[in-house]
Design a protein around this motif. Structure first.
Motif, mmCIF file in Angstrom:
data_model
loop_
_atom_site.group_PDB
_atom_site.id
_atom_site.type_symbol
_atom_site.label_atom_id
_atom_site.label_comp_id
_atom_site.label_asym_id
_atom_site.label_seq_id
_atom_site.Cartn_x
_atom_site.Cartn_y
_atom_site.Cartn_z
ATOM 1 N N GLY A 172 -24.274 40.539 7.092
ATOM 2 C CA GLY A 172 -24.953 40.207 8.364
ATOM 3 C C GLY A 172 -23.936 40.229 9.390
ATOM 4 O O GLY A 172 -24.331 39.758 10.631
ATOM 5 N N GLY A 173 -22.439 40.567 9.296
ATOM 6 C CA GLY A 173 -21.924 40.428 10.369
ATOM 7 C C GLY A 173 -21.269 39.016 10.761
ATOM 8 O O GLY A 173 -21.692 37.980 10.132
ATOM 9 N N LEU A 174 -20.587 38.878 12.040
ATOM 10 C CA LEU A 174 -19.989 37.448 12.298
ATOM 11 C C LEU A 174 -21.283 36.657 12.548
ATOM 12 O O LEU A 174 -20.924 35.461 12.458
ATOM 13 N N GLU A 175 -22.272 37.092 13.349
ATOM 14 C CA GLU A 175 -23.331 36.116 13.561
ATOM 15 C C GLU A 175 -23.913 35.462 12.285
ATOM 16 O O GLU A 175 -24.373 34.210 12.503
ATOM 17 N N ALA A 176 -24.139 36.103 11.379
ATOM 18 C CA ALA A 176 -24.699 35.544 9.944
ATOM 19 C C ALA A 176 -23.715 34.762 9.424
ATOM 20 O O ALA A 176 -23.975 33.514 9.048
ATOM 21 N N LEU A 177 -22.268 35.103 9.336
ATOM 22 C CA LEU A 177 -21.400 34.325 9.031
ATOM 23 C C LEU A 177 -21.235 32.851 9.766
ATOM 24 O O LEU A 177 -21.244 31.800 9.208
ATOM 25 N N PHE A 178 -21.162 32.917 10.967
ATOM 26 C CA PHE A 178 -20.844 31.519 11.814
ATOM 27 C C PHE A 178 -22.076 30.923 11.860
ATOM 28 O O PHE A 178 -22.183 29.708 11.818
ATOM 29 N N ASP A 179 -23.209 31.260 11.448
ATOM 30 C CA ASP A 179 -24.575 30.591 11.446
ATOM 31 C C ASP A 179 -24.496 29.612 10.278
ATOM 32 O O ASP A 179 -25.504 28.449 10.263
ATOM 33 N N GLY A 180 -23.840 30.059 9.244
ATOM 34 C CA GLY A 180 -23.967 29.417 8.182
ATOM 35 C C GLY A 180 -22.716 28.374 7.756
ATOM 36 O O GLY A 180 -22.686 27.702 6.765
ATOM 37 N N LEU A 181 -21.654 28.501 8.801
ATOM 38 C CA LEU A 181 -20.790 27.459 8.649
ATOM 39 C C LEU A 181 -20.893 26.186 8.707
ATOM 40 O O LEU A 181 -20.197 25.200 8.160
ATOM 41 N N HIS A 182 -21.267 25.969 10.014
ATOM 42 C CA HIS A 182 -21.300 24.470 10.431
ATOM 43 C C HIS A 182 -22.246 24.508 11.593
ATOM 44 O O HIS A 182 -22.501 25.072 12.486
ATOM 45 N N PRO A 183 -23.202 23.337 11.640
ATOM 46 C CA PRO A 183 -24.073 23.245 12.746
ATOM 47 C C PRO A 183 -23.452 22.987 14.370
ATOM 48 O O PRO A 183 -24.387 23.317 15.174
ATOM 49 N N ASP A 184 -22.123 22.792 14.480
ATOM 50 C CA ASP A 184 -21.594 22.763 15.480
ATOM 51 C C ASP A 184 -21.187 23.839 16.210
ATOM 52 O O ASP A 184 -20.775 24.227 17.272
ATOM 53 N N LEU A 185 -21.327 25.107 15.487
ATOM 54 C CA LEU A 185 -21.128 26.343 15.901
ATOM 55 C C LEU A 185 -22.057 27.085 16.398
ATOM 56 O O LEU A 185 -23.220 27.165 15.962
ATOM 57 N N ARG A 186 -21.543 27.868 17.307
ATOM 58 C CA ARG A 186 -22.792 28.879 18.054
ATOM 59 C C ARG A 186 -22.230 30.015 18.410
ATOM 60 O O ARG A 186 -21.189 30.123 19.117
ATOM 61 N N TRP A 187 -22.668 31.205 17.991
ATOM 62 C CA TRP A 187 -22.191 32.567 18.408
ATOM 63 C C TRP A 187 -23.198 33.389 19.198
ATOM 64 O O TRP A 187 -24.274 33.461 19.032
ATOM 65 N N SER A 188 -22.673 33.652 20.240
ATOM 66 C CA SER A 188 -23.459 34.407 21.577
ATOM 67 C C SER A 188 -22.464 35.477 22.344
ATOM 68 O O SER A 188 -21.403 35.060 22.532
ATOM 69 N N GLY A 189 -23.081 36.760 22.364
ATOM 70 C CA GLY A 189 -22.185 37.482 22.704
ATOM 71 C C GLY A 189 -21.071 37.889 21.775
ATOM 72 O O GLY A 189 -21.112 38.234 20.551
ATOM 73 N N ASN A 190 -19.997 38.054 22.476
ATOM 74 C CA ASN A 190 -18.538 37.821 21.413
ATOM 75 C C ASN A 190 -17.844 36.661 21.800
ATOM 76 O O ASN A 190 -16.677 36.763 21.660
ATOM 77 N N THR A 191 -18.491 35.593 21.917
ATOM 78 C CA THR A 191 -17.991 34.165 21.979
ATOM 79 C C THR A 191 -18.582 33.171 21.146
ATOM 80 O O THR A 191 -19.696 33.237 20.789
ATOM 81 N N LEU A 192 -17.375 32.530 20.049
ATOM 82 C CA LEU A 192 -17.729 31.336 19.147
ATOM 83 C C LEU A 192 -17.348 30.294 20.141
ATOM 84 O O LEU A 192 -16.360 29.797 20.554
ATOM 85 N N THR A 193 -18.585 29.221 19.979
ATOM 86 C CA THR A 193 -18.408 28.063 20.853
ATOM 87 C C THR A 193 -18.643 26.743 19.783
ATOM 88 O O THR A 193 -19.346 26.931 18.868
ATOM 89 N N ILE A 194 -17.795 25.792 19.971
ATOM 90 C CA ILE A 194 -17.640 24.664 19.215
ATOM 91 C C ILE A 194 -17.890 23.430 20.010
ATOM 92 O O ILE A 194 -17.260 23.419 21.054
ATOM 93 N N ASP A 195 -18.851 22.965 19.642
ATOM 94 C CA ASP A 195 -19.350 21.536 20.315
ATOM 95 C C ASP A 195 -18.443 20.385 20.374
ATOM 96 O O ASP A 195 -18.376 19.789 19.258
ATOM 97 N N ARG A 196 -17.693 20.276 21.428
ATOM 98 C CA ARG A 196 -16.750 19.313 21.502
ATOM 99 C C ARG A 196 -16.385 18.765 22.681
ATOM 100 O O ARG A 196 -17.071 19.097 23.592
ATOM 101 N N ARG A 197 -15.860 17.345 22.659
ATOM 102 C CA ARG A 197 -15.857 16.506 23.864
ATOM 103 C C ARG A 197 -14.670 17.245 24.799
ATOM 104 O O ARG A 197 -14.704 17.128 25.834
ATOM 105 N N ASN A 198 -13.563 17.630 24.089
ATOM 106 C CA ASN A 198 -12.585 18.231 24.991
ATOM 107 C C ASN A 198 -12.670 19.899 24.939
ATOM 108 O O ASN A 198 -13.248 20.521 24.148
ATOM 109 N N HIS A 199 -12.285 20.311 26.333
ATOM 110 C CA HIS A 199 -12.310 21.747 26.454
ATOM 111 C C HIS A 199 -11.094 22.728 26.225
ATOM 112 O O HIS A 199 -10.161 22.112 26.246
#
Length: 329
Positions: A172-199
């Motif tokens: 399924g490509g990177l979208e399928a991979l990141f979707d199953g790794l951790h609930p704090d991960l989001r894949w959108s466009g060509n960017t992987l985002t991790i929900d964190r307090r620090n930027h």
């Protein structure tokens, strides 16, 4: 604030997996200090209690901020290949440039209240070459006391995770991979985002992303390393809930009569893909004996081999899964 990894066209082709025994040692040390990480590891904590009591880890804990913050990159360089030894990784730590290490240590110490002004903190900054040596020695002691005796079991878990997610990536490509790794991960466009307090915002610039499963990082997912280090994502491995459970009992009698007791036990032990060495350790058998049984089972259509780095992992075919099911065995 979110943490961003920004992918370019070349990065999409350069994502790879690796296992780091040095990283597992670091996170095992962190588990000893953080009760919220301990729930899955209580059997291990009981087993290593005496060995852990003989270690003085206070200096390392100064460099592990509890509320997030910088961990010294030179102490945990990303692995250069899919399967490296602890000794290879520790050699890279010992080779760290002292002046670069001093700034790395300072950045970490300021993240823990009082650490920079402490005696230990000031000694590290005053003589970074000595600090590199002493910190590497501490990691070596921790590896032998906390992780090395359990490494075959830990490595089997991490290898099984990589096999699972490699197939998910292929399907399924990177979208399928990141979707199953951790609930704090989001894949959108060509960017992987991790929900964190620090930027943090990093463009991968053609280096790709190194993905490392970890038994001890739960419940966190960690994205890190500043340039020039390889961008890396460390995530909790699948199956840690059963990591320290006792091995299953002997194979069912009917299956043992069909295949022979030893081969049936090997087949039943493959609840997750595993190597010959891992199975030999798990079953207390000689590797040559396990290898012979694996070849026989593979020849009978009950196992599928797949290569991971320098190792071959074996997993059960659908027929083998049916044979080892309690309802059919």
């Amino acid at each position: 604030m979110p943490f961003h990894f920004r992918f370019g066209p070349a990065d999409l082709l350069r994502c790879r997996f690796s296992i780091s025994p040095r990283w597992e040692t670091q996170e095992a040390i962190r588990v000893l200090r953080e009760p919220r990480r301990q729930s899955y590891h209580l059997p291990w904590l009981r087993q290593i209690h005496a060995a852990a009591a003989g270690l003085d880890l206070r200096t390392l804990w100064l460099l592990m901020p509890l509320a997030g913050g910088h961990n010294p990159d030179f102490l945990s360089p990303p692995p250069t290949g899919p399967s490296v030894t602890f000794e290879e990784e520790l050699a890279r730590v010992r080779a760290a440039d002292p002046e670069a290490a001093r700034e790395d240590l300072r950045r970490s110490l300021v993240c823990t209240p009082g650490a920079l002004e402490s005696g230990a903190g000031q000694r590290m900054l005053a003589d970074p070459a000595r600090a590199v040596r002493e910190l590497a020695d501490l990691y070596e002691q921790a590896w032998h006391a906390l992780v090395a005796p359990h490494w075959p079991r830990l490595r089997a878990l991490l290898e099984a995770d990589i096999l699972f997610h490699s197939r998910r990536l292929a399907a399924g490509g990177l979208e399928a991979l990141f979707d199953g790794l951790h609930p704090d991960l989001r894949w959108s466009g060509n960017t992987l985002t991790i929900d964190r307090r620090n930027h943090h915002d990093r463009s991968l610039d053609g280096q790709g992303l190194l993905l490392m499963p970890s038994a001890f990082v739960w419940p966190e997912v960690v994205g890190g390393y500043d340039p020039p280090w390889q961008p890396t994502l460390v995530y909790p491995a699948r199956g840690i809930g059963a990591l320290w459970t006792a091995p299953a009992g002997p194979a069912p009698l009917a299956l043992a009569r069909l295949l022979g007791r030893a081969r049936a036990d090997v087949l039943c032990a493959l609840t997750e893909p595993a190597s010959t060495t891992t199975l030999a350790h798990r079953l207390s058998l000689a590797p040559s004996t396990v290898s012979s049984h694996l070849k026989t089972l593979q020849g009978a259509g009950l196992l599928i081999p797949s290569r991971h780095g320098h190792q071959i992992l074996y997993e059960r075919t659908p027929l083998a899964i049916a044979l080892t099911s309690p309802t059919t065995a």
